[in-house]
Design a protein around this motif. Structure first.
Motif, PDB file in Angstrom:
ATOM      1  N   GLY A  32      13.811  12.442   2.728  1.00  0.00           N
ATOM      2  CA  GLY A  32      12.444  12.553   3.225  1.00  0.00           C
ATOM      3  C   GLY A  32      11.418  12.030   2.243  1.00  0.00           C
ATOM      4  O   GLY A  32      11.706  11.218   1.370  1.00  0.00           O
ATOM      5  N   ILE A  33      10.193  12.558   2.400  1.00  0.00           N
ATOM      6  CA  ILE A  33       9.057  12.184   1.559  1.00  0.00           C
ATOM      7  C   ILE A  33       8.724  13.396   0.690  1.00  0.00           C
ATOM      8  O   ILE A  33       8.593  14.502   1.191  1.00  0.00           O
ATOM      9  N   VAL A  34       8.550  13.176  -0.612  1.00  0.00           N
ATOM     10  CA  VAL A  34       8.296  14.277  -1.537  1.00  0.00           C
ATOM     11  C   VAL A  34       6.850  14.240  -2.031  1.00  0.00           C
ATOM     12  O   VAL A  34       6.343  13.178  -2.390  1.00  0.00           O
ATOM     13  N   GLN A  35       6.219  15.410  -2.031  1.00  0.00           N
ATOM     14  CA  GLN A  35       4.885  15.594  -2.600  1.00  0.00           C
ATOM     15  C   GLN A  35       4.900  16.864  -3.423  1.00  0.00           C
ATOM     16  O   GLN A  35       5.714  17.762  -3.188  1.00  0.00           O
ATOM     17  N   SER A  36       3.988  16.968  -4.363  1.00  0.00           N
ATOM     18  CA  SER A  36       3.873  18.166  -5.189  1.00  0.00           C
ATOM     19  C   SER A  36       2.521  18.825  -4.971  1.00  0.00           C
ATOM     20  O   SER A  36       1.521  18.149  -4.766  1.00  0.00           O
ATOM     21  N   ALA A  37       2.515  20.148  -5.022  1.00  0.00           N
ATOM     22  CA  ALA A  37       1.277  20.927  -4.939  1.00  0.00           C
ATOM     23  C   ALA A  37       1.546  22.284  -5.565  1.00  0.00           C
ATOM     24  O   ALA A  37       2.624  22.861  -5.385  1.00  0.00           O
ATOM     25  N   ASN A  38       0.568  22.793  -6.303  1.00  0.00           N
ATOM     26  CA  ASN A  38       0.683  24.109  -6.944  1.00  0.00           C
ATOM     27  C   ASN A  38       1.971  24.253  -7.747  1.00  0.00           C
ATOM     28  O   ASN A  38       2.615  25.297  -7.703  1.00  0.00           O
ATOM     29  N   ASP A  39       2.361  23.205  -8.427  1.00  0.00           N
ATOM     30  CA  ASP A  39       3.555  23.189  -9.277  1.00  0.00           C
ATOM     31  C   ASP A  39       4.858  23.388  -8.498  1.00  0.00           C
ATOM     32  O   ASP A  39       5.866  23.787  -9.049  1.00  0.00           O
ATOM     33  N   LEU A  40       4.821  23.128  -7.193  1.00  0.00           N
ATOM     34  CA  LEU A  40       6.020  23.157  -6.354  1.00  0.00           C
ATOM     35  C   LEU A  40       6.236  21.771  -5.771  1.00  0.00           C
ATOM     36  O   LEU A  40       5.299  20.995  -5.614  1.00  0.00           O
TER      37      LEU A  40
END
Length: 125
Positions: A32-40
């Motif tokens: 899939g497509i990976v994104q990061s937010a809030n250190d997750l």
């Protein structure tokens, strides 16, 4: 003076070599497509008409037990909202068939059991 210069060069080389190791969440483990937010790290993957969001914290599965969520799908001028529900250890999945086409923007809003809410944006390419 030369000793300081060599020390600085050694430190620069060491830091540049470890930069990739320190980064997390950049690889897609489920196609899939990976994104990061809030250190997750969040990976949006589609299979058989369902959308799955995988959640990881530094390459460790993050529990989605007790979590709630929704996907907001923006395709052209159309806006669709779909509920997400926990499935397995670190997954949130949709019900029913969903098609994500090129150019679609997806916003996942997930509220974990501890009441922390994270919003993550994806662009389908």
């Amino acid at each position: 003076m030369m000793k300081r210069f060599l020390t600085l060069i050694t430190m620069a080389i060491t830091l540049s070599a470890t930069g990739q190791v320190l980064a997390h969440g950049s690889k897609a483990n489920h196609g899939g497509i990976v994104q990061s937010a809030n250190d997750l790290s969040f990976e949006l993957a589609t299979r058989d008409g369902k959308v799955t969001i995988y959640v990881e914290d530094h390459d460790e599965e993050e529990s989605t037990a007790g979590a709630t969520g929704k996907l907001t799908i923006l395709s052209g001028t159309e806006k669709t909202e779909v509920l997400l529900e926990p499935s397995g250890i670190n997954k949130m999945v949709t019900r029913g068939e969903i098609k994500l086409s090129k150019g679609t923007k997806v916003i996942a809003s997930i509220t974990f059991a501890n009441k922390n809410t994270v919003n993550v944006r994806f662009a389908i390419k």
